[in-house]
Enzyme design. Structure first.
Site, PDB file in Angstrom:
ATOM      1  N   TYR A   1     102.963  45.014  72.825  1.00 57.56           N
ATOM      2  CA  TYR A   1     104.014  44.318  72.052  1.00 57.56           C
ATOM      3  C   TYR A   1     103.531  43.849  70.680  1.00 57.56           C
ATOM      4  O   TYR A   1     102.351  43.827  70.414  1.00 57.56           O
ATOM      5  CB  TYR A   1     104.734  43.247  72.858  1.00 57.56           C
ATOM      6  CG  TYR A   1     104.031  42.050  73.432  1.00 57.56           C
ATOM      7  CD1 TYR A   1     102.747  41.686  73.099  1.00 57.56           C
ATOM      8  CD2 TYR A   1     104.727  41.231  74.336  1.00 57.56           C
ATOM      9  CE1 TYR A   1     102.173  40.548  73.647  1.00 57.56           C
ATOM     10  CE2 TYR A   1     104.154  40.097  74.890  1.00 57.56           C
ATOM     11  CZ  TYR A   1     102.869  39.765  74.532  1.00 57.56           C
ATOM     12  OH  TYR A   1     102.307  38.648  75.060  1.00 57.56           O
ATOM     13  N   GLU A   2     104.461  43.563  69.812  1.00 57.66           N
ATOM     14  CA  GLU A   2     104.173  43.305  68.392  1.00 57.66           C
ATOM     15  C   GLU A   2     103.471  44.489  67.733  1.00 57.66           C
ATOM     16  O   GLU A   2     102.650  44.298  66.835  1.00 57.66           O
ATOM     17  CB  GLU A   2     103.312  42.040  68.212  1.00 57.66           C
ATOM     18  CG  GLU A   2     103.849  40.788  68.841  1.00 57.66           C
ATOM     19  CD  GLU A   2     105.241  40.423  68.343  1.00 57.66           C
ATOM     20  OE1 GLU A   2     105.601  40.865  67.248  1.00 57.66           O
ATOM     21  OE2 GLU A   2     105.948  39.706  69.064  1.00 57.66           O
TER      22      GLU A   2
END
Lengths: 596, 596
Positions: free
Chosen positions: A439-440
């Site tokens: 994620y990110e």
């Protein structure tokens, strides 16, 4: 159940002895940020982490979040812990005091966050997302928006989210479809579906402030037509009280590998009232502000999980008795020796330790740069610090999550079969850590950011902020006999980094796939050199302390021993990475897509 | 839900074109094992895997095994699938026809097992444990024991287990406490607690035949006082019918990270009737027979999960559209290109593919050696094959599980955020794969077995079975222009392996911790060279086929491309491993145990 003791001694070593954050007191707003305050903040947050958050980590994973009729219920104990956390003023520790925050240095807040994540990563996502919303509103919001939202976010009365991903687009946000129709009153009607929204719905706060990327009707296609909106779950009246429920609802939550106490929501927006934040069609820029801080925060997750996994693996290795030391029984009066006598167990523990302490040094150095980028009186120093942080953000994110995942797996491995059983909690660290590489922006995306954006930016200006100080350090210390054993391998690894940087610059110009195929290996090589630099810096301080006499010789001796391990056992990977990179893109791209 | 197509083309390539198993027909009992039978067996087992086992894999993980009042219930569908599987004669495929088995080559049975594991690893543990019990009884049981147990085990009417681990001892079996008191009738009363017993209790069979390590009253301490016993769940009457329930019961099942449809049991023995198998106090030797086969079987699990993860990652990468190829839009008429255009996605897929196909070649070569060790007419050839299998067993087990875990994680990574969600099934492969690095001896234990036992055995006799054929291959092909690109890097990596082997031999004699600290890196280096040898061998066959013209050019071209990737991108790790190994034990062992 796993235990946790906040690594306060190492944090103070890093903050005070290596980074010298005492000097931050010269910066505006940081006058109080001296040793006493640092000690008090770290000590208090250690207590919260150890006593309030840790006990909820395993139970939170077992119970998970529950979803029914649009309502998300967090695991037992989370509400009370969140109140304790919020009332202690721990949300947005480094935020603006004008809106009720503590205004502490970001580097100190980062050390605090590490403890919270180690103790309970799932819990930490709720305040973490609030911090993201605070960051976006602080940087891009109007004065009225700041007044309306920031104080309640800082107090933890309201939650926050980031809404980027849609079912058909994650990495490629240019494809996003959520629409924003202008209304006569200046607000927008937001319609669309967002997925993978952390903390999208929960029972910890009275309201949730969603930050939503959407496309204003008629805006250009691609990323240049995306705007950022504030969409509160409950609309806020002029007097600050909560008004009508807005047209946003959680449709379901995901069943995930880990991080199960953190609600990952599908969010449905249907004519929801949204307020433009910042300029129209400049939403990606605003989102990147949040994303860079978030990326460092995810790197911190990799590190923080490695710390708690290390602590528990070391404790288990000292207790569990199997076999005998290869050099003869260490405890002849016992039926077997503790497994910490075995070189292969040592190898695993030393790898975890060298990664964790080195990673902490690297991450805190980056966090300090962010403080300097905001606060330094000198404009050039601000720019240099910002360049450094921009360059290191993808390196920190990917290196600390990829090596962090390896590290928590080593921790599990030290437990043998017991590590695979839920009860010991080691497998939870592995499941929780796995998302950090994704994620990110996945590790692959970080690598492309480094190679495709950060290296070429301003004809290599960012890069100089890493290469020049490292070069200077090597020049300065080359002749220092106390540091030769660290400086020599670091110089060799740095030479490799310089060579492959030149190679990528040259080959990538001719064929962008050369850069693309090299990116992941290049980022890892960069990360190892950055960790090596951090370790050599720590070794320098430790050697000086030992030379001048100290009551804490065991601490500094251990630092030197761990630095030696890093140089001898982890840095040599740079040789293989260089060979892989310069083998080029052809072997990677040779097969036709249909042949897979 | 993940899909799976048995890799029949690659299996036949490996078995027929690379290993030439047609020649096995000269061995006693294998006269029928020609191409037609191979094709029929592989084709039929593919159907079972794809149609019967795969559909139960995700549901089995979700449901898990349930435990209540000593009874273990397997997930819905497992009983019916097990009956189909057993009635098809798939249990103990390579077992003795005198007791009702098929008597097929082990190498062919191994390919069949791979499919079953890919489709449903948890399910495959039940027949896998039966095969282990069959192995032990076939090798060490009396004629009466064979008659009593083997036919029912082959039919899958009865299950089997291996009982080694106790709460205080796993790796260090010398500590085990389970007691065996001789009774007047020649049987023994077994009392003790065993943990981590796979398939210890379940509802798939009418009886379960436990093979239990225990210490006969008065036996020497340590591993020389351990004996192996048969302890049936239900005692077997003289006429083969089931008699009284024996004094063995499942106390609980573990809640595990993965492999949740496979029951991992605590087994309590209380005056249970046990029958000595083999000689008293020689139980460890008998158990090692089972364990070696089991270790290769676990290596196969790493490989098999990598295969299904690869298939699904490749399919997803061809479908999911994000971003554009670096060289310009590949599908300009679509809003985005499939992610398989991105070099970093290719890197992940190629790594998985190179590991999976190379691992399959290495594993099947080892399985073939086991056939030859049992069946070759020539005594020297039998011994050579046995030496090879003994040497390669720890290499196969650790390399294929460690790289297998990396591979399934790459598979998950290709899915991005979707990979972290249970629904896609990718995270299950990661959770299931994680145990393979631990059970049947951790990777660290395999490394010690290689360095501490297999290298020095008979003054290096085992090692010659790997070094000499590889040396011969390199000599033979050095001048072959079609293979130069494979032979040169392999020769460099082999030189490294020879150097570190000599280094460990020398340094390890002076200080055993030098060998111990190097062991894990040494095994990995060995494994990479073994995979390199396998790849060069496959490249040779592929190059010959292409040179002589073939309708299947794409298949062989892909082989060569994947071989190139392995040589360029994976084999260079040997350089780093050599540097790490020769950095010695000091950096690993420097810290005092209290300093961790």
């Amino acid at each position: 159940m796993p235990s946790y003791r906040a690594p306060l001694r190492d944090m103070r070593f890093q903050l005070e002895e290596v980074l010298g954050i005492e000097s931050l007191r010269n910066l505006p707003g940081f006058a109080d940020a001296g040793g006493d305050l640092v000690a008090a903040v770290l000590g208090e947050s250690a207590k919260i982490a150890e006593e309030v958050l840790l006990p909820l980590n395993q139970s939170g994973d077992r119970e998970g979040c529950r979803f029914a009729d649009g309502v998300v219920t967090t695991p037992a104990g989370f509400r009370a812990a969140f109140r304790t956390f919020a009332e202690g003023g721990w949300i947005g520790l480094s935020g603006d005091p004008d809106y009720g925050a503590q205004g502490l240095p970001y580097v100190l807040a980062t050390a605090v966050s590490e403890m919270m994540i180690s103790a309970n990563m799932a819990f930490s996502t709720y305040p973490g997302l609030i911090a993201g919303a605070i960051e976006a509103i602080s940087r891009h919001g109007s004065a009225a928006q700041k007044r309306t939202y920031l104080p309640r976010l800082f107090k933890g009365e309201w939650g926050g989210t980031m809404n980027l991903t849609e079912p058909h687009c994650g990495t490629d946000l240019g494809l996003l479809r959520t629409r924003a129709e202008p209304r006569a009153d200046g607000s927008y009607a937001i319609t669309g579906t967002k997925i993978f929204i952390s903390a999208g719905e929960h029972d910890l706060t009275d309201n949730i402030i969603h930050l939503v990327l959407a496309r204003i009707a008629g805006a250009p296609a691609g990323t240049r037509g995306i705007s950022l909106f504030i969409v509160p779950k409950y609309l806020v009246n002029g007097d600050g009280t909560l008004g009508a429920r807005n047209g946003v609802a959680c449709g379901s939550i995901e069943h995930k590998m880990g991080l199960r106490a953190s609600a990952t929501c599908v969010m449905n927006y249907e004519d929801a009232t949204g307020f433009l934040i910042g300029e129209a069609n400049r939403g990606m820029r605003a989102m990147f502000t949040m994303m860079n801080a978030a990326r460092i925060g995810v790197g911190l997750q990799g590190l923080a999980l490695s710390e708690i996994a290390y602590q528990n693996a070391a404790a288990y290795a000292r207790e569990r008795r199997q076999g005998r030391a290869l050099t003869g029984p260490a405890f002849p009066d016992q039926p077997a020796d503790p497994i910490i006598v075995h070189p292969d167990v040592r190898r695993m523990l030393m790898t975890m330790r060298a990664f964790t302490e080195g990673g902490r040094a690297l991450l805190l150095r980056t966090a300090l740069a962010i403080d300097l980028a905001h606060k330094d009186a000198d404009a050039e120093a601000r720019r240099d610090a910002e360049d450094y942080a921009a360059l290191l953000t993808p390196v920190v994110k990917a290196t600390l999550t990829d090596l962090g995942f390896e590290s928590v797996n080593l921790g599990l491995q030290c437990f043998g079969g017991a590590g695979y059983i839920r009860e010991t909690g080691m497998e939870q660290f592995v499941r929780d850590a796995r998302i950090t590489q994704i994620y990110e922006g996945t590790s692959g995306i970080q690598a492309l950011d480094l190679v495709g954006r950060k290296l070429p930016a301003h004809t290599g200006r960012y890069l100089r902020q890493f290469f020049h100080p490292l070069d200077r350090f090597l020049q300065d210390e080359m002749a220092n006999p106390a540091l030769k054993e660290f400086v020599s391998p670091l110089a060799r690894a740095f030479a490799r980094l310089q060579q492959v940087t030149a190679w990528i610059g040259e080959e990538g110009l001719k064929d962008p796939e050369q850069a693309g195929a090299a990116a992941a290996d290049y980022l890892r090589l960069f990360g190892l050199v950055a960790l090596g630099h951090a370790w050599a810096g720590m070794a320098k301080v430790a050697a000086e302390r030992l030379a001048s006499g100290t009551a804490e010789a065991p601490f500094y001796t251990a630092k030197l021993a761990t630095a030696r391990f890093f140089m001898a056992k982890m840095l040599p990977d740079t040789a293989a990475l260089q060979a892989r990179i310069t083998a080029g893109a052809a072997p990677v791209m040779a097969l036709a897509a249909e042949a897979f």
